[in-house]
Structures are given as C-alpha cells and as structure tokens.
Design a protein around this motif. Structure first.
Motif, PDB file in Angstrom:
ATOM      1  N   PHE A 139      13.333   8.085  10.038  1.00 44.30           N
ATOM      2  CA  PHE A 139      14.091   7.018   9.389  1.00 44.30           C
ATOM      3  C   PHE A 139      15.178   7.605   8.494  1.00 44.30           C
ATOM      4  CE2 PHE A 139      10.770   4.183  10.793  1.00 44.30           C
ATOM      5  CZ  PHE A 139      11.346   2.924  10.800  1.00 44.30           C
ATOM      6  N   ASP A 140      14.812   8.625   7.706  1.00 40.12           N
ATOM      7  CA  ASP A 140      15.791   9.241   6.805  1.00 40.12           C
ATOM      8  C   ASP A 140      16.936   9.880   7.572  1.00 40.12           C
ATOM      9  OD1 ASP A 140      14.301   8.477   4.619  1.00 40.12           O
ATOM     10  OD2 ASP A 140      13.373  10.453   4.309  1.00 40.12           O
ATOM     11  N   ALA A 141      16.626  10.557   8.676  1.00 41.08           N
ATOM     12  CA  ALA A 141      17.663  11.237   9.456  1.00 41.08           C
ATOM     13  C   ALA A 141      18.674  10.241  10.014  1.00 41.08           C
ATOM     14  CB  ALA A 141      17.031  12.035  10.596  1.00 41.08           C
ATOM     15  N   LEU A 142      18.204   9.049  10.303  1.00 41.17           N
ATOM     16  CA  LEU A 142      19.079   8.019  10.873  1.00 41.17           C
ATOM     17  C   LEU A 142      19.722   7.144   9.799  1.00 41.17           C
ATOM     18  CD1 LEU A 142      16.763   6.954  13.828  1.00 41.17           C
ATOM     19  CD2 LEU A 142      18.886   8.272  14.008  1.00 41.17           C
ATOM     20  N   GLY A 143      19.396   7.426   8.530  1.00 44.36           N
ATOM     21  CA  GLY A 143      19.947   6.624   7.451  1.00 44.36           C
ATOM     22  C   GLY A 143      19.397   5.218   7.424  1.00 44.36           C
ATOM     23  N   ARG A 144      18.190   5.064   7.926  1.00 46.53           N
ATOM     24  CA  ARG A 144      17.553   3.742   7.977  1.00 46.53           C
ATOM     25  C   ARG A 144      16.477   3.638   6.905  1.00 46.53           C
ATOM     26  NH1 ARG A 144      18.157   1.819  13.395  1.00 46.53           N
ATOM     27  NH2 ARG A 144      16.827   0.033  12.855  1.00 46.53           N
ATOM     28  N   THR A 145      16.278   2.436   6.395  1.00 44.33           N
ATOM     29  CA  THR A 145      15.239   2.176   5.392  1.00 44.33           C
ATOM     30  C   THR A 145      14.164   1.308   6.015  1.00 44.33           C
ATOM     31  OG1 THR A 145      16.842   2.286   3.594  1.00 44.33           O
ATOM     32  CG2 THR A 145      14.747   1.198   3.130  1.00 44.33           C
ATOM     33  N   ARG A 146      12.910   1.673   5.797  1.00 46.98           N
ATOM     34  CA  ARG A 146      11.825   0.837   6.307  1.00 46.98           C
ATOM     35  C   ARG A 146      11.068   0.232   5.125  1.00 46.98           C
ATOM     36  NH1 ARG A 146       7.286   5.106   8.674  1.00 46.98           N
ATOM     37  NH2 ARG A 146       7.372   6.565   6.930  1.00 46.98           N
ATOM     38  N   LYS A 147      10.595  -0.955   5.311  1.00 51.86           N
ATOM     39  CA  LYS A 147       9.858  -1.658   4.259  1.00 51.86           C
ATOM     40  C   LYS A 147       8.446  -1.091   4.165  1.00 51.86           C
ATOM     41  CE  LYS A 147       8.444  -6.291   2.799  1.00 51.86           C
ATOM     42  NZ  LYS A 147       8.446  -7.744   3.154  1.00 51.86           N
ATOM     43  N   PRO A 148       8.022  -0.645   2.978  1.00 49.98           N
ATOM     44  CA  PRO A 148       6.655  -0.131   2.842  1.00 49.98           C
ATOM     45  C   PRO A 148       5.635  -1.245   3.040  1.00 49.98           C
ATOM     46  CG  PRO A 148       7.708  -0.318   0.692  1.00 49.98           C
ATOM     47  CD  PRO A 148       8.771  -0.585   1.710  1.00 49.98           C
ATOM     48  N   THR A 149       4.504  -0.888   3.616  1.00 46.64           N
ATOM     49  CA  THR A 149       3.448  -1.852   3.900  1.00 46.64           C
ATOM     50  C   THR A 149       2.147  -1.421   3.247  1.00 46.64           C
ATOM     51  OG1 THR A 149       2.539  -0.781   5.884  1.00 46.64           O
ATOM     52  CG2 THR A 149       4.518  -2.148   6.185  1.00 46.64           C
ATOM     53  N   ASP A 150       1.146  -2.294   3.320  1.00 47.57           N
ATOM     54  CA  ASP A 150      -0.172  -1.959   2.772  1.00 47.57           C
ATOM     55  C   ASP A 150      -0.856  -0.846   3.559  1.00 47.57           C
ATOM     56  OD1 ASP A 150      -0.014  -3.667   0.671  1.00 47.57           O
ATOM     57  OD2 ASP A 150      -1.289  -5.234   1.523  1.00 47.57           O
ATOM     58  N   ARG A 151      -0.282  -0.431   4.695  1.00 44.74           N
ATOM     59  CA  ARG A 151      -0.840   0.720   5.407  1.00 44.74           C
ATOM     60  C   ARG A 151      -0.743   1.989   4.568  1.00 44.74           C
ATOM     61  NH1 ARG A 151       2.096  -1.816   9.681  1.00 44.74           N
ATOM     62  NH2 ARG A 151       3.739  -0.221   9.609  1.00 44.74           N
ATOM     63  N   LEU A 152       0.123   1.978   3.563  1.00 51.67           N
ATOM     64  CA  LEU A 152       0.233   3.122   2.667  1.00 51.67           C
ATOM     65  C   LEU A 152      -1.070   3.399   1.927  1.00 51.67           C
ATOM     66  CD1 LEU A 152       3.757   2.747   1.010  1.00 51.67           C
ATOM     67  CD2 LEU A 152       3.042   4.373   2.759  1.00 51.67           C
ATOM     68  N   ARG A 153      -1.941   2.400   1.843  1.00 53.18           N
ATOM     69  CA  ARG A 153      -3.225   2.607   1.180  1.00 53.18           C
ATOM     70  C   ARG A 153      -3.980   3.777   1.814  1.00 53.18           C
ATOM     71  NH1 ARG A 153      -6.538  -0.987  -1.693  1.00 53.18           N
ATOM     72  NH2 ARG A 153      -5.217  -2.748  -1.111  1.00 53.18           N
ATOM     73  N   HIS A 154      -3.894   3.909   3.127  1.00 54.01           N
ATOM     74  CA  HIS A 154      -4.587   5.004   3.815  1.00 54.01           C
ATOM     75  C   HIS A 154      -3.969   6.351   3.458  1.00 54.01           C
ATOM     76  CE1 HIS A 154      -6.582   1.909   6.138  1.00 54.01           C
ATOM     77  NE2 HIS A 154      -5.439   1.489   6.620  1.00 54.01           N
ATOM     78  N   VAL A 155      -2.643   6.393   3.364  1.00 60.22           N
ATOM     79  CA  VAL A 155      -1.960   7.639   3.018  1.00 60.22           C
ATOM     80  C   VAL A 155      -2.314   8.045   1.595  1.00 60.22           C
ATOM     81  CG1 VAL A 155       0.269   8.806   2.863  1.00 60.22           C
ATOM     82  CG2 VAL A 155      -0.086   7.017   4.589  1.00 60.22           C
ATOM     83  N   ALA A 156      -2.307   7.074   0.686  1.00 58.95           N
ATOM     84  CA  ALA A 156      -2.661   7.362  -0.710  1.00 58.95           C
ATOM     85  C   ALA A 156      -4.090   7.877  -0.809  1.00 58.95           C
ATOM     86  CB  ALA A 156      -2.490   6.097  -1.556  1.00 58.95           C
ATOM     87  N   ARG A 157      -4.980   7.239  -0.091  1.00 57.23           N
ATOM     88  CA  ARG A 157      -6.389   7.621  -0.185  1.00 57.23           C
ATOM     89  C   ARG A 157      -6.616   9.048   0.315  1.00 57.23           C
ATOM     90  NH1 ARG A 157     -11.119   7.085   3.032  1.00 57.23           N
ATOM     91  NH2 ARG A 157     -12.999   6.795   1.769  1.00 57.23           N
ATOM     92  N   ILE A 158      -5.991   9.407   1.432  1.00 52.35           N
ATOM     93  CA  ILE A 158      -6.201  10.760   1.951  1.00 52.35           C
ATOM     94  C   ILE A 158      -5.552  11.789   1.025  1.00 52.35           C
ATOM     95  CG2 ILE A 158      -4.172  10.982   3.469  1.00 52.35           C
ATOM     96  CD1 ILE A 158      -6.035  12.163   5.578  1.00 52.35           C
ATOM     97  N   GLY A 159      -4.438  11.412   0.380  1.00 56.68           N
ATOM     98  CA  GLY A 159      -3.820  12.311  -0.577  1.00 56.68           C
ATOM     99  C   GLY A 159      -4.710  12.572  -1.775  1.00 56.68           C
TER     100      GLY A 159
END
Length: 271
Positions: free
Chosen positions: A154-174
């Motif tokens: 997304f960053d390479a293409l200059g596009r922005t994506r809307k964050p979702t509640d799926r981030l909960r999994h990323v936060a938890r593993i971190g």
C-alpha cells in the motif's frame, strides 16, 4: 460424544480474519499492471513482486508445516544454515516469476493453507521456525505477515487503507513476542508483565492487555503499535508512549515476527 473435527469457534474467527486480510490485499494487487509489480517498496531491494513472493513462500512453508512436518524440518535446516539469506532468497526466486503466475501461486497457497488449518484436529500443534504453533497461533502469524507486507505494498503505491479490528491479532502477537524481542538480542526479558492500552481503530474503544496495576505501561493508537512491532514505522514516528525503563526499552526493540532482529525503518525525517 466425540470431539469435533475442526478448530473451535474462536479459532475459526481468526481464520476468517486471515482470509479477509488476504482478500483485501488481493483486490489491490489484482489491479496492478505488470510494470507496477516492479515498484520498489520500503524494504531494501524488495519490489512489490518480492513482497507477494514472500507471502506465497511463507504460506507454502506453513502449509508444509501443517501437512508434512518431516518435510518442513528440512526447510528449517536450510534456514539454520543461512539465517541471514533464506528469507531474501525465497523472495528473490518468487519475484522472478511472471506476475500472473506469482499471483496465482499466492492465491493457491492461501486457499490450501486455510483449508488445512480448518481441517486440523483440535489441539494440534505444528512446527515452525520458532516454537511450535497451535492452529490459532499459525493463523495469527500468517495474518500478521499478510498485514505487514501488505502495508509495504500500500505504501509503495501511495495508497491508504482503513485500519480494521483485525489489527487486534497483530497487536496481540506483538505483545506475546515481548520476551522474544529481548532474548533474540541477548537481553534478559523483564520479570513483570506490562500494561498495554491501545486505542482501537474506531477511536472509541480501548484494547487492554496485562495487569491493571502494572508499574510499567505502554499506551497509544493500535495502528501505530502494530506498525511499530512489525517494524513498518520508526518509533519516533508513532504516538506510542512508554512509562518505565523496561517498557521504554521494549519499544526500541519490539518485533512481532520470529527470526533475527531486524534493523527496523529509519525515521521519516532522516536525511
């Protein structure tokens, strides 16, 4: 009564989120022209093709770990023999494929891994490059990787994506990888848990982890925290804050992924 053949409902929910995370990225990648696959990303030497190749390669490795642990053990031996190169080598080989072939490989590996994890017996554990993984842990790890490498695209293409509640999994593993981040650098992990309080993507709710009365705390937006632990954003460019020396040190070295400690990303204002 016999046990159900597949994972419990909570595990199925993680698998649904993994499917949706891959599907969101697939929509973007599916729109690319052949020339756009060569677009450089923030990872040194990696184009968008390298990012997709890495996802296809690791999904294939995960499928092997789930379906043929003995064959996967041979892949681990290769990683041990070349710890600094095996990830780049895998991405480089895949990036040489024609874009349509590479995209088909990633799609096929995702579908097969999804089915293998859904068919896995309750309580199953699979070998990995770090400690063995449960079905939920494997799915969470794949979601974290898909989200992080997707961010690079997304960053390479200059596009922005809307964050979702799926981030909960990323936060938890971190958060669960806190001690690993210290250990992989030859440091002794803190003895006590931290309190972590993250503002969810909706801006109205808070995700909390760890004891309420912990002496050391980490606070900030969930998106920033996830970008930090996947090393997609330098700490200085986030709104994540620490209270306590150990918590402060953690934010300097946090990583949600297995393997050698990465160099992270430079500050945005670095010359």
């Amino acid at each position: 009564m016999s046990e159900p053949a597949g994972p419990a409902d909570a595990v199925l929910a993680v698998l649904d989120d993994l499917r949706d995370e891959g599907g969101e990225l697939d929509v973007l990648i599916g729109e690319l022209s052949p020339a756009q696959w060569a677009t450089p990303t923030a990872a040194p030497g990696w184009s968008i093709a390298h990012q997709v190749a890495h996802l296809a390669w690791t999904d294939t490795a995960a499928l092997l770990a789930v379906t043929d642990p003995e064959a996967f053990a041979l892949e681990v031996e290769k990683a041990v023999a070349a710890p600094e190169r095996f990830v780049d080598d895998g991405a480089e080989a895949g990036a040489l494929l024609p874009p349509a072939e590479l995209l088909a490989w990633w799609r096929d590996s995702r579908v097969q891994l999804q089915q293998a994890l859904r068919d896995a017996p309750v309580g199953a554990r699979f070998p990995w490059y770090g400690p063995p993984m449960s079905t939920a842990s494997m799915a969470t790890g794949r979601l974290m990787e898909t989200w992080a490498h997707g961010q690079d695209v997304f960053d390479a293409l200059g596009r922005t994506r809307k964050p979702t509640d799926r981030l909960r999994h990323v936060a938890r593993i971190g958060i669960r990888a806190r001690d690993y981040a210290f250990t992989v650098r030859g440091l002794t992990p803190p003895a006590d848990e931290f309190r972590v309080e993250l503002t969810a993507p909706d801006g109205a709710s808070t995700w909390t982890y760890g004891p309420d009365d912990a002496q050391q705390r980490v606070t900030g937006p969930a998106l920033d925290f996830c970008l930090l632990v996947t090393q997609r954003l330098n700490r200085s460019d986030t709104a994540v804050r620490a209270e306590g020396a150990d918590a402060d040190r953690w934010l300097d070295i946090a990583q949600a992924f297995a393997g050698p400690a990465g160099p992270g990303r430079p500050p945005k204002d670095a010359s």
